[in-house]
Design an enzyme around this catalytic site. Structure first.
Site, PDB file in Angstrom:
ATOM      1  N   THR A 121      36.104  28.929  41.093  1.00 22.32           N
ATOM      2  CA  THR A 121      36.719  30.011  41.859  1.00 22.32           C
ATOM      3  C   THR A 121      35.785  30.517  42.955  1.00 22.32           C
ATOM      4  O   THR A 121      34.550  30.454  42.811  1.00 22.32           O
ATOM      5  CB  THR A 121      37.060  31.182  40.920  1.00 22.32           C
ATOM      6  OG1 THR A 121      37.441  32.328  41.676  1.00 22.32           O
ATOM      7  CG2 THR A 121      35.868  31.572  40.046  1.00 22.32           C
ATOM      8  N   ASP A 122      36.358  31.066  44.013  1.00 21.99           N
ATOM      9  CA  ASP A 122      35.541  31.672  45.065  1.00 21.99           C
ATOM     10  C   ASP A 122      34.832  32.933  44.583  1.00 21.99           C
ATOM     11  O   ASP A 122      33.892  33.408  45.219  1.00 21.99           O
ATOM     12  CB  ASP A 122      36.371  31.962  46.308  1.00 21.99           C
ATOM     13  CG  ASP A 122      37.542  32.907  46.074  1.00 21.99           C
ATOM     14  OD1 ASP A 122      37.764  33.339  44.924  1.00 21.99           O
ATOM     15  OD2 ASP A 122      38.262  33.207  47.051  1.00 21.99           O
ATOM     16  N   GLU A 123      35.243  33.468  43.435  1.00 20.80           N
ATOM     17  CA  GLU A 123      34.624  34.700  42.940  1.00 20.80           C
ATOM     18  C   GLU A 123      33.160  34.510  42.551  1.00 20.80           C
ATOM     19  O   GLU A 123      32.411  35.486  42.453  1.00 20.80           O
ATOM     20  CB  GLU A 123      35.420  35.269  41.770  1.00 20.80           C
ATOM     21  CG  GLU A 123      36.819  35.715  42.173  1.00 20.80           C
ATOM     22  CD  GLU A 123      37.518  36.522  41.099  1.00 20.80           C
ATOM     23  OE1 GLU A 123      36.872  37.382  40.475  1.00 20.80           O
ATOM     24  OE2 GLU A 123      38.724  36.286  40.886  1.00 20.80           O
ATOM     25  N   TYR A 146      33.535  37.859  34.304  1.00 24.42           N
ATOM     26  CA  TYR A 146      34.326  36.642  34.521  1.00 24.42           C
ATOM     27  C   TYR A 146      33.647  35.720  35.520  1.00 24.42           C
ATOM     28  O   TYR A 146      33.389  34.542  35.240  1.00 24.42           O
ATOM     29  CB  TYR A 146      35.732  36.993  35.003  1.00 24.42           C
ATOM     30  CG  TYR A 146      36.413  35.833  35.698  1.00 24.42           C
ATOM     31  CD1 TYR A 146      36.647  34.635  35.026  1.00 24.42           C
ATOM     32  CD2 TYR A 146      36.796  35.916  37.041  1.00 24.42           C
ATOM     33  CE1 TYR A 146      37.239  33.546  35.667  1.00 24.42           C
ATOM     34  CE2 TYR A 146      37.401  34.844  37.685  1.00 24.42           C
ATOM     35  CZ  TYR A 146      37.614  33.667  37.000  1.00 24.42           C
ATOM     36  OH  TYR A 146      38.193  32.593  37.646  1.00 24.42           O
ATOM     37  N   LYS A 150      31.901  31.937  35.130  1.00 24.63           N
ATOM     38  CA  LYS A 150      32.307  30.755  35.907  1.00 24.63           C
ATOM     39  C   LYS A 150      31.118  30.187  36.690  1.00 24.63           C
ATOM     40  O   LYS A 150      30.951  28.976  36.796  1.00 24.63           O
ATOM     41  CB  LYS A 150      33.452  31.106  36.857  1.00 24.63           C
ATOM     42  CG  LYS A 150      34.784  31.312  36.171  1.00 24.63           C
ATOM     43  CD  LYS A 150      35.293  30.062  35.450  1.00 24.63           C
ATOM     44  CE  LYS A 150      35.707  28.977  36.419  1.00 24.63           C
ATOM     45  NZ  LYS A 150      36.321  27.811  35.698  1.00 24.63           N
ATOM     46  N   ASN A 245      45.373  43.718  49.475  1.00 24.56           N
ATOM     47  CA  ASN A 245      46.268  43.866  48.325  1.00 24.56           C
ATOM     48  C   ASN A 245      47.462  44.744  48.668  1.00 24.56           C
ATOM     49  O   ASN A 245      48.595  44.473  48.262  1.00 24.56           O
ATOM     50  CB  ASN A 245      45.505  44.464  47.135  1.00 24.56           C
ATOM     51  CG  ASN A 245      44.502  43.496  46.543  1.00 24.56           C
ATOM     52  OD1 ASN A 245      44.520  42.300  46.840  1.00 24.56           O
ATOM     53  ND2 ASN A 245      43.616  43.999  45.705  1.00 24.56           N
ATOM     54  N   HIS A 272      34.382  45.903  41.808  1.00 25.22           N
ATOM     55  CA  HIS A 272      35.502  45.288  42.515  1.00 25.22           C
ATOM     56  C   HIS A 272      35.016  44.715  43.851  1.00 25.22           C
ATOM     57  O   HIS A 272      34.574  45.449  44.741  1.00 25.22           O
ATOM     58  CB  HIS A 272      36.576  46.357  42.757  1.00 25.22           C
ATOM     59  CG  HIS A 272      37.927  45.793  43.024  1.00 25.22           C
ATOM     60  ND1 HIS A 272      39.076  46.556  43.025  1.00 25.22           N
ATOM     61  CD2 HIS A 272      38.345  44.531  43.298  1.00 25.22           C
ATOM     62  CE1 HIS A 272      40.125  45.803  43.287  1.00 25.22           C
ATOM     63  NE2 HIS A 272      39.700  44.564  43.466  1.00 25.22           N
TER      64      HIS A 272
END
Length: 324
Positions: A121-123, A146, A150, A245, A272
């Site tokens: 993931t890009d996260e 999370y 990853k 969002n 966030h």
């Protein structure tokens, strides 16, 4: 073998691969957790080229499964992926995403798997300011349990490539959307709550920016990496569709003909990330991939899918599928 093939992206990928590669067989290894549902592949269960094995990627039985089934390619989707849940229970994410990936890597190495594609993931890159985009060279700087888990799994894959010459490739995608996505995620949460006339919770000011990628475009990118990707490389797969969002909520409410008064701003979550954006130039140049769907087209068909498949998502909401 596809791990986590009953999940959102995994189930779409299995369907995509079987349609386009009739000569192949696919073994789906899935633990059938809350987000992995057999209904996601109800249309392919009778296909003789498809089989399901219920199991945990962290279990030693993975070695026996790979050996007995003579697996030549592993596409590794299986992961705990909900950021909010990782804040509440980080240990579960480390077990599956880090220890599970290491167990799978070792089993694949020992059984001679010819290609291992690790879906990330890009996260893992952390957060961006108002300009720029993540490239494959961006340092990893995860900000949630999370994304940290990853990033840990990504580094294990890299280590197996460097230490053992293991034939692995890593892909890092932007936010996916499309059919069969569990209602805890942003887009299906907006759609299902709006259809039920419920308030739409938006974290903070709602101006967090994400790059949106339709799941079938993601599947086509993974396909290119399986067929042409170079060992040990990382490929970013992004849709080039940056939106806040809040703007996504408004687009979906407009598509459904629901009032903007359903929007309700709620307290922000810890850590966030403000903005994600993917630079997908490498996969475009090296492998000739590009997304085929505009956000407007993809969002329209996704909204329509949820409208037409209330029998799929309504039982999930009754069972607590809307996680705040």
């Amino acid at each position: 073998m596809v791990t986590g093939g009953m999940g959102f992206i995994g189930s779409n990928f299995i369907r995509y691969w079987l349609e386009r590669h009739p000569e192949d067989t696919v073994l789906n290894l899935d633990l059938l957790t809350y987000a992995g549902r057999e209904e996601n592949l109800a249309d392919v269960v009778r296909d003789p080229r498809y089989a399901l094995s219920v199991g945990d990627i962290a279990d030693p039985m993975v070695f026996r499964l790979l050996e007995e089934e003579k697996i030549d390619t592993v596409v590794h989707f299986a992961a705990e992926s909900h950021v909010d849940q990782s804040i509440l229970d980080p240990q579960r994410f480390v077990r599956t995403n880090v220890l599970g990936t290491q167990n799978l890597l070792e089993a694949a190495r020992r059984t001679g798997v010819k290609k291992f594609v690790h879906i990330s993931t890009d996260e893992v890159y952390g957060t961006l300011g108002s300009t720029g985009a993540f490239t494959e060279e961006t340092p990893l700087a995860p900000n949630s349990p999370y994304s940290a888990s990853k990033a840990g799994s990504d580094l294990l894959v890299r280590a197996y490539c460097e230490t053992y010459g293991f034939p692995a490739v890593i892909t890092r995608c932007s936010n996916n959307y499309g059919p069969y996505q569990f209602p805890e995620k942003l887009i299906p949460k907006i759609i299902t709550r709006a259809l039920r006339g419920e308030d739409i919770p938006v974290y903070g000011d709602g101006l967090y920016v994400r790059d949106w990628l339709h799941v079938e475009d993601h599947c086509s990118g993974i396909e290119r990496v399986i067929l042409q990707g170079r060992q040990g490389e990382v490929y970013n797969i992004g849709g080039g569709n940056e939106r806040t969002n809040l703007s996504m909520v408004r687009l979906i409410l407009e598509e459904l003909g629901r009032p903007l008064s359903l929007i309700r701003h709620v307290e922000d979550r810890p850590g966030h990330d403000r903005r994600y954006a993917i630079d997908a130039l490498k996969i475009r140049r090296e492998l000739g991939w590009q997304p085929l769907r505009s956000l407007e087209e993809g969002l329209k068909t996704t909204v329509q899918w949820y409208v037409e498949h209330q029998d799929w998502w309504e039982p999930l909401l009754a069972g607590g599928g809307q996680q705040e």
